[in-house]
Design an enzyme around this catalytic site. Sequence first.
Site, PDB file in Angstrom:
ATOM      1  N   ARG A   1       0.148   4.771  19.087  1.00  0.00           N
ATOM      2  CA  ARG A   1       0.720   6.081  19.400  1.00  0.00           C
ATOM      3  C   ARG A   1       2.051   5.914  20.106  1.00  0.00           C
ATOM      4  NH1 ARG A   1      -1.805  10.441  23.414  1.00  0.00           N
ATOM      5  NH2 ARG A   1       0.252  11.126  24.015  1.00  0.00           N
TER       6      ARG A   1
ATOM      7  N   LYS B   1       5.108  -7.781  10.952  1.00  0.00           N
ATOM      8  CA  LYS B   1       4.239  -8.001   9.786  1.00  0.00           C
ATOM      9  C   LYS B   1       4.414  -9.414   9.225  1.00  0.00           C
ATOM     10  CE  LYS B   1       2.179  -5.911   5.967  1.00  0.00           C
ATOM     11  NZ  LYS B   1       1.378  -4.732   5.729  1.00  0.00           N
TER      12      LYS B   1
ATOM     13  N   ARG C   1       0.845  -1.199   0.000  1.00  0.00           N
ATOM     14  CA  ARG C   1       0.000   0.000   0.000  1.00  0.00           C
ATOM     15  C   ARG C   1       0.879   1.249   0.000  1.00  0.00           C
ATOM     16  NH1 ARG C   1      -2.841   0.496   4.635  1.00  0.00           N
ATOM     17  NH2 ARG C   1      -4.550   1.689   3.786  1.00  0.00           N
TER      18      ARG C   1
HETATM   19  C1  BTN Z   1       0.735  -4.171   2.141  1.00  0.00           C
HETATM   20  O1  BTN Z   1       0.702  -4.725   3.242  1.00  0.00           O
HETATM   21  O2  BTN Z   1       1.183  -3.029   1.995  1.00  0.00           O
HETATM   22  C2  BTN Z   1       0.176  -4.922   0.959  1.00  0.00           C
HETATM   23  C3  BTN Z   1       1.118  -5.947   0.403  1.00  0.00           C
HETATM   24  C4  BTN Z   1       0.530  -6.667  -0.792  1.00  0.00           C
HETATM   25  C5  BTN Z   1       1.550  -7.504  -1.542  1.00  0.00           C
HETATM   26  C6  BTN Z   1       0.911  -8.366  -2.577  1.00  0.00           C
HETATM   27  S1  BTN Z   1       2.001  -9.600  -3.205  1.00  0.00           S
HETATM   28  C7  BTN Z   1       0.857  -9.995  -4.448  1.00  0.00           C
HETATM   29  C8  BTN Z   1       0.264  -8.699  -4.944  1.00  0.00           C
HETATM   30  N1  BTN Z   1       1.102  -8.118  -5.963  1.00  0.00           N
HETATM   31  C9  BTN Z   1       1.642  -6.960  -5.569  1.00  0.00           C
HETATM   32  O3  BTN Z   1       2.421  -6.270  -6.275  1.00  0.00           O
HETATM   33  N2  BTN Z   1       1.251  -6.673  -4.341  1.00  0.00           N
HETATM   34  C10 BTN Z   1       0.359  -7.667  -3.805  1.00  0.00           C
END
Ligand code: BTN
Length: 330
Positions: free
Chosen positions: A327, A192, A126
């Site tokens: 926070r 994560k 994201r």
């Molecule tokens: C996040 O947590 O920021 C989202 C990560 C999403 C990664 C997946 S891997 C498969 C698909 N292809 C991408 O380029 N991104 C998502």
Amino acid sequence: MKGTKKSNKNLMKIVSILNGGLFHDGTTMGAELQMTRSAIWKVIKKLQNYGVKVESVKGKGYALPEPLMLLDVQEIEKRITAACKEKVELHLFEAMSSTNDYLKTFKNEKTIKICLTEMQTQGRGRFGRHWHSPFGKNIYLSCHYLFQKDVSELSGLSMVTTLAIVETLKSYGINDHLHVKWPNDIVYAQQKLSGSLIEIQAETHGVSHAVIGIGMNVNMREDEGEISQAWTSMQQILNQYVDRNELVSRLLVNLLSYLQRFNACGFSPFIDEWVKNDCLSDQQIVLHHLNKKIEGKVTGISEQGHLLLQLANGDTGAFSSGDTSMREFP
Ligand code: BTN
């Protein structure tokens, strides 16, 4: 699409021979697979170019120092066909830029399409963040799904996807320390473990095409670099190598069932499940929203999947997007 490589049977066969950790020489493997020694060598080079560690010793041949079981479409199809009523098309690749970008090239598709790859060269998270996607280690999966919904009704989709991933992780006995963090993070002991990236493709007359991308850290070890945030993987949590064919199958069965329920009933049936797994409930947090930092206490989730925050002035705000963090106290 540039850099896209369809999954290759010879590469799969060679990896499967080498997977026991023992050395195998090119001539014997060539005879077994009806390939020349130089064709075997080319596949070994390809694996090395993908970043796979392959030991090569004169007189002994080649060996893989770490286990590597590749994804296998037939294996996955066999496992999901029994559990899924819907018709699903699976596309598997060795390498590509991003599974989301690949599925976005299909326009107005009605069938459910799943794209899986062993490696992404431009995996995205994201907010344009990089998603580390080394060959053969993790899951990089995208699903194209057609919703009978207006785009405005899809705000809970990333949370529903997150819950389907959590359900899958729980089927491996990963329960304690596993939490969701609004809207799309899955963390284990605050590290994560998985995330999703939803991209709405097009929308006309109450139907919306969505590409749902999922990244799961599966067999990455501690020494794997290049990740800016605290992270973990299933292998680190379970202390064992995870068979990704089984994992993808379980994930797809859960994902398709959650998406079907969301398509039919919206987000409200999922609120309780979200709250049960949420690590932000009643916490003071910082929300990064449209270049602003907003502080508040999480009081819940709305029927649309919006985050409800009690702000410093006592008002409650509902937020549809953003990035959350606990926070930091001075
Ligand atoms: C996040 O947590 O920021 C989202 C990560 C999403 C990664 C997946 S891997 C498969 C698909 N292809 C991408 O380029 N991104 C998502």
